[in-house]
Design a protein around this motif. Structure first.
Motif, PDB file in Angstrom:
ATOM      1  N   THR A 103       0.831  -1.184  -0.104  1.00  0.00           N
ATOM      2  CA  THR A 103       0.000   0.131   0.063  1.00  0.00           C
ATOM      3  C   THR A 103       1.024   1.227  -0.138  1.00  0.00           C
ATOM      4  O   THR A 103       2.148   1.323   0.154  1.00  0.00           O
ATOM      5  N   LYS A 104       0.195   2.325  -0.153  1.00  0.00           N
ATOM      6  CA  LYS A 104       1.068   3.755  -0.244  1.00  0.00           C
ATOM      7  C   LYS A 104       1.731   3.812   1.212  1.00  0.00           C
ATOM      8  O   LYS A 104       2.571   4.581   1.204  1.00  0.00           O
ATOM      9  N   HIS A 105       1.264   3.382   2.130  1.00  0.00           N
ATOM     10  CA  HIS A 105       1.802   3.356   3.561  1.00  0.00           C
ATOM     11  C   HIS A 105       3.090   2.817   3.712  1.00  0.00           C
ATOM     12  O   HIS A 105       4.009   3.105   4.508  1.00  0.00           O
ATOM     13  N   ASP A 106       3.631   2.078   2.765  1.00  0.00           N
ATOM     14  CA  ASP A 106       4.760   1.113   2.563  1.00  0.00           C
ATOM     15  C   ASP A 106       5.735   1.960   2.151  1.00  0.00           C
ATOM     16  O   ASP A 106       7.242   1.939   2.105  1.00  0.00           O
ATOM     17  N   LEU A 107       5.441   3.245   1.390  1.00  0.00           N
ATOM     18  CA  LEU A 107       6.343   3.831   0.519  1.00  0.00           C
ATOM     19  C   LEU A 107       7.301   4.453   1.711  1.00  0.00           C
ATOM     20  O   LEU A 107       6.745   5.274   2.796  1.00  0.00           O
ATOM     21  N   LYS A 108       8.554   4.389   1.462  1.00  0.00           N
ATOM     22  CA  LYS A 108       9.587   4.973   2.482  1.00  0.00           C
ATOM     23  C   LYS A 108       9.437   4.479   3.863  1.00  0.00           C
ATOM     24  O   LYS A 108       9.581   5.596   5.213  1.00  0.00           O
ATOM     25  N   HIS A 109       8.911   3.528   4.187  1.00  0.00           N
ATOM     26  CA  HIS A 109       8.533   3.037   5.448  1.00  0.00           C
ATOM     27  C   HIS A 109       9.775   3.406   6.443  1.00  0.00           C
ATOM     28  O   HIS A 109       9.553   3.549   7.625  1.00  0.00           O
ATOM     29  N   ASP A 110      10.904   2.638   6.126  1.00  0.00           N
ATOM     30  CA  ASP A 110      12.045   2.798   7.077  1.00  0.00           C
ATOM     31  C   ASP A 110      12.403   4.359   7.437  1.00  0.00           C
ATOM     32  O   ASP A 110      12.780   4.367   8.593  1.00  0.00           O
ATOM     33  N   LEU A 111      12.439   5.055   6.332  1.00  0.00           N
ATOM     34  CA  LEU A 111      12.640   6.583   6.535  1.00  0.00           C
ATOM     35  C   LEU A 111      11.424   7.263   7.609  1.00  0.00           C
ATOM     36  O   LEU A 111      11.804   8.103   8.520  1.00  0.00           O
ATOM     37  N   LYS A 112      10.189   6.870   7.194  1.00  0.00           N
ATOM     38  CA  LYS A 112       9.232   7.281   8.289  1.00  0.00           C
ATOM     39  C   LYS A 112       9.306   7.051   9.403  1.00  0.00           C
ATOM     40  O   LYS A 112       8.888   7.724  10.492  1.00  0.00           O
ATOM     41  N   ARG A 113       9.705   5.610   9.800  1.00  0.00           N
ATOM     42  CA  ARG A 113       9.793   5.329  11.063  1.00  0.00           C
ATOM     43  C   ARG A 113      11.012   5.773  11.815  1.00  0.00           C
ATOM     44  O   ARG A 113      10.921   6.158  13.213  1.00  0.00           O
ATOM     45  N   LEU A 114      11.940   6.245  11.119  1.00  0.00           N
ATOM     46  CA  LEU A 114      12.919   7.036  11.783  1.00  0.00           C
ATOM     47  C   LEU A 114      12.695   8.348  12.041  1.00  0.00           C
ATOM     48  O   LEU A 114      13.068   8.999  13.319  1.00  0.00           O
ATOM     49  N   LEU A 115      12.066   9.147  11.282  1.00  0.00           N
ATOM     50  CA  LEU A 115      11.550  10.386  11.466  1.00  0.00           C
ATOM     51  C   LEU A 115      10.705  10.438  12.521  1.00  0.00           C
ATOM     52  O   LEU A 115      10.452  11.507  13.247  1.00  0.00           O
ATOM     53  N   ALA A 116       9.709   9.526  12.743  1.00  0.00           N
ATOM     54  CA  ALA A 116       8.776   9.475  13.764  1.00  0.00           C
ATOM     55  C   ALA A 116       9.618   9.372  15.153  1.00  0.00           C
ATOM     56  O   ALA A 116       8.839   9.560  16.105  1.00  0.00           O
ATOM     57  N   GLU A 117      10.761   9.225  15.172  1.00  0.00           N
ATOM     58  CA  GLU A 117      11.623   9.075  16.510  1.00  0.00           C
ATOM     59  C   GLU A 117      11.929  10.594  16.896  1.00  0.00           C
ATOM     60  O   GLU A 117      12.500  10.849  17.707  1.00  0.00           O
ATOM     61  N   GLU A 118      11.930  11.538  15.773  1.00  0.00           N
ATOM     62  CA  GLU A 118      12.483  12.820  15.680  1.00  0.00           C
ATOM     63  C   GLU A 118      11.362  13.801  15.937  1.00  0.00           C
ATOM     64  O   GLU A 118      11.585  14.788  16.695  1.00  0.00           O
ATOM     65  N   VAL A 119      10.248  13.513  15.503  1.00  0.00           N
ATOM     66  CA  VAL A 119       9.363  14.556  15.336  1.00  0.00           C
ATOM     67  C   VAL A 119       7.858  13.714  15.659  1.00  0.00           C
ATOM     68  O   VAL A 119       7.812  12.741  15.494  1.00  0.00           O
TER      69      VAL A 119
END
Length: 610
Positions: A509-525
């Motif tokens: 799904t579109k939620h899988d796009l850049k999943h790894d980077l979104k996960r890391l950004l969620a640790e910052e913001v």
């Protein structure tokens, strides 16, 4: 970050006069305005325009000779592991703190072939080996920095800019267009390495080492590459540690450094990591007056949460339009990505107070960021059926409203994937270039095996990395270096690329796009800041072409002699432009490719047979 020019001769007394050489060298002065130096030896001539970043003293100037005197070197770029290499190989008697100093000592210690694979950075390097009497050319493994070279009867010309080669006396009177590469340009908007539009002029491939001797024999080796075949080896290093280390190394600078900050995922993550190392790091965001294209408020949310001082560069559409001709002059090769306009403008503003910027380029290509990749995965099942079956089946399912797709109408899977990257329709390209295929280099990039999903995903990433991303890197390099601004790309650190390459992709799904980077950004913001609508770094091109740019476009396409008439059917391209104004299609990007081609040769003073 700099620009260089060199000659390496096959015949005695073939070097050009110093005045002519220096005039060509001056074409890249914007790449390096801080110092300009030349050196001349037996059968070679090197020139360098320096943008001083590490060791800004004269000790960092180039060209440089290795301590033994065996190697003469010009080097454009940055080596992020130069301090580690100096320590590992116990390099002593360094006369400057620049990365070039480490490079020339390594060459004496290890030789060329052993040194180049050790380098982690962005670079284009020319090396004269005076002992075995040969020329080496090499370019970083991601293709970040440009390196062109031409093969003439007199010898080799190598340079940071395309125009420094094709305007050289050895070439300018005998240029011949390559129809297949010109077709590549009109379809994809750039020249794919190792090709250029001219016979005898080439680009060094990413990760390649080229060796040329006095007899003109050319030997090409790939010294650093990333496999098109999926590597299933588990990488236990975390992505966070890899990217944090990459950002840390790329913050080393003796001049002011900042970041670009958009409303997406990639640049906010890079900015967040930069903030942990430089507490007062600043960020630049472009704000436009079109609410449908302006994402500065999203970027402001990131900056506020991270505590980063944000410079919002507010421009009107009129401001952008005023820069278009200056922006075209920044591209000495034909180039058709119109997002180069805002890139040019924000680089101009950033340079007023900084010399180095970090960007988020490479994140989409390495971490499955493009929706087109998901679309390919969702529709590839159609191509398991013979064409004679799937076409009528698609007609039926489209008519019944079960599906709505044109995918099954493509003759094969490769054509379907290729079409997602073409900006002019295949039928128009074939009409303009009858009996001419795309170049083998471009065709190879779109040679897919429609097998299992992980394998296809890996092939898609390989394609994005070695094809589409190369266009992005041309855009950023030329637009930024026009203002003597260096842009560094932490996602394209060797360790970052290697980490990404070892991961199996998973797109459902579109939620899988850049999943790894979104996960890391969620640790910052906060997650509420993530996944907002990405508006892109773009301009209202369709409106501009119909209004403000129409007169100039019509002049360039219809009133000025069309460059390259001998290798294409110009009427097909002109008709496509006219159809745009007659409302028969709305493909502004395709029209831009035609316009940009004409602007390139009009603005760069090309005077060759067409």
């Amino acid at each position: 970050m700099c620009g260089f020019l060199g000659e390496y001769t096959f015949k005695p007394n073939s070097l050009t006069e110093s005045a002519s050489f220096e005039a060509l060298l001056a074409l890249s002065q914007h790449r390096g305005p801080d110092a300009s130096c030349t050196t001349r030896g037996s059968g070679f001539q090197l020139g360098f325009n320096r943008l001083a970043i590490l060791d800004v003293s004269a000790q960092g100037n180039q060209p440089k000779a290795s301590p033994s005197g065996r190697y003469q070197v010009v080097f454009n770029g940055e080596l992020y592991n130069y301090q580690d290499l100096a320590e590992t190989y116990a390099l002593t008697n360094l006369h400057s703190t620049s990365d070039t100093e480490v490079l020339i000592h390594l060459l004496d210690t290890l030789g060329v072939a052993a040194t180049i694979p050790l380098l982690n950075g962005m670079f284009a390097i020319a090396i004269i080996d005076t002992e075995i009497d040969c020329l080496y050319l090499t370019r970083d493994f991601a293709g970040i920095k440009p390196l062109f070279y031409g093969e003439a009867a007199e010898g080799i010309v190598m340079a940071s800019q395309f125009d420094q080669v094709f305007k050289h006396a050895w070439f300018c009177d005998a240029l011949a267009l390559r129809p297949e590469v010109v077709k590549d340009y009109f379809g994809f908007g750039y020249m794919q390495a190792p090709n250029t539009i001219y016979s005898g002029i080439f680009q060094v491939n990413p990760g390649a080492l080229v060796c040329i001797n006095r007899q003109g024999a050319v030997l090409k080796n790939t010294v650093v590459s990333f496999s098109q075949t999926q590597d299933l080896e588990t990488n236990r290093t975390t992505l966070a540690s890899v990217l944090q280390a990459a950002v840390s190394k790329q913050l080393v600078s003796d001049v002011p450094i900042a970041t670009f900050l958009s409303g997406g995922i990639d640049s906010p993550l890079i900015s967040a990591y930069a903030k942990t190392h430089i507490s007062d790091i600043e960020a630049f965001t472009l704000a436009v007056d079109n609410p449908l294209l302006n994402e500065s408020e999203i970027a402001k949310g990131y900056a506020d949460h991270l505590g980063i001082k944000q410079h919002v560069v507010s421009v009107t559409e009129s401001d952008l339009l005023l820069e278009i001709d200056a922006h075209f002059k920044a591209f000495s090769e034909p180039f058709g990505d119109y997002s180069s306009i805002p890139t040019y403008v924000i680089s101009k503003e950033a340079k007023k107070n900084h010399t180095v910027m970090l960007s988020g380029d490479g994140g989409d290509e390495l971490f499955f960021g493009y929706p087109r990749m998901l679309d390919v995965i969702r529709k590839r099942w159609w191509f398991k059926m013979p064409y004679v079956i799937r076409k009528p089946l698609a007609q039926l399912t489209n008519a019944l409203g079960i599906t709505k797709t044109w995918a099954p109408y493509f003759k094969n899977f490769n054509a379907f994937v290729t079409n997602k990257h073409l900006k002019l329709p295949a039928a128009t390209l074939d009409g303009a270039f009858p009996d001419t295929a795309f170049s083998p280099s471009m065709t190879d990039l779109y040679a897919f095996t429609n097998s299992d999903t992980p394998a296809v995903l890996h092939q898609l990433r390989w394609n994005e990395f070695y094809a589409h991303m190369q266009r992005v890197l041309v855009k950023v390099d030329r637009a930024s270096m026009a203002h003597s601004l260096e842009v560094r790309v932490p996602f394209l650190d060797k360790a970052s690329i290697d980490w990404a390459w070892r991961q199996r992709g998973a797109l459902k799904t579109k939620h899988d796009l850049k999943h790894d980077l979104k996960r890391l950004l969620a640790e910052e913001v906060p997650e509420s800041l993530i996944n907002q609508k990405k508006m892109g770094f773009t301009v209202p091109l369709k409106d501009w072409l119909h209004k403000e740019l129409k007169a100039d476009l019509m002049h360039a396409v219809f009133e000025v002699p069309f460059y390259g008439q001998a290798v294409m059917d110009v009427l097909v391209l002109q008709t496509y432009v006219q159809d745009f104004f007659d409302g028969k299609h709305d493909n502004a990007w395709g029209v831009w490719h035609i316009y940009a081609w004409q602007k390139w040769w009009m603005l760069h003073g090309i005077n060759v047979k067409t």
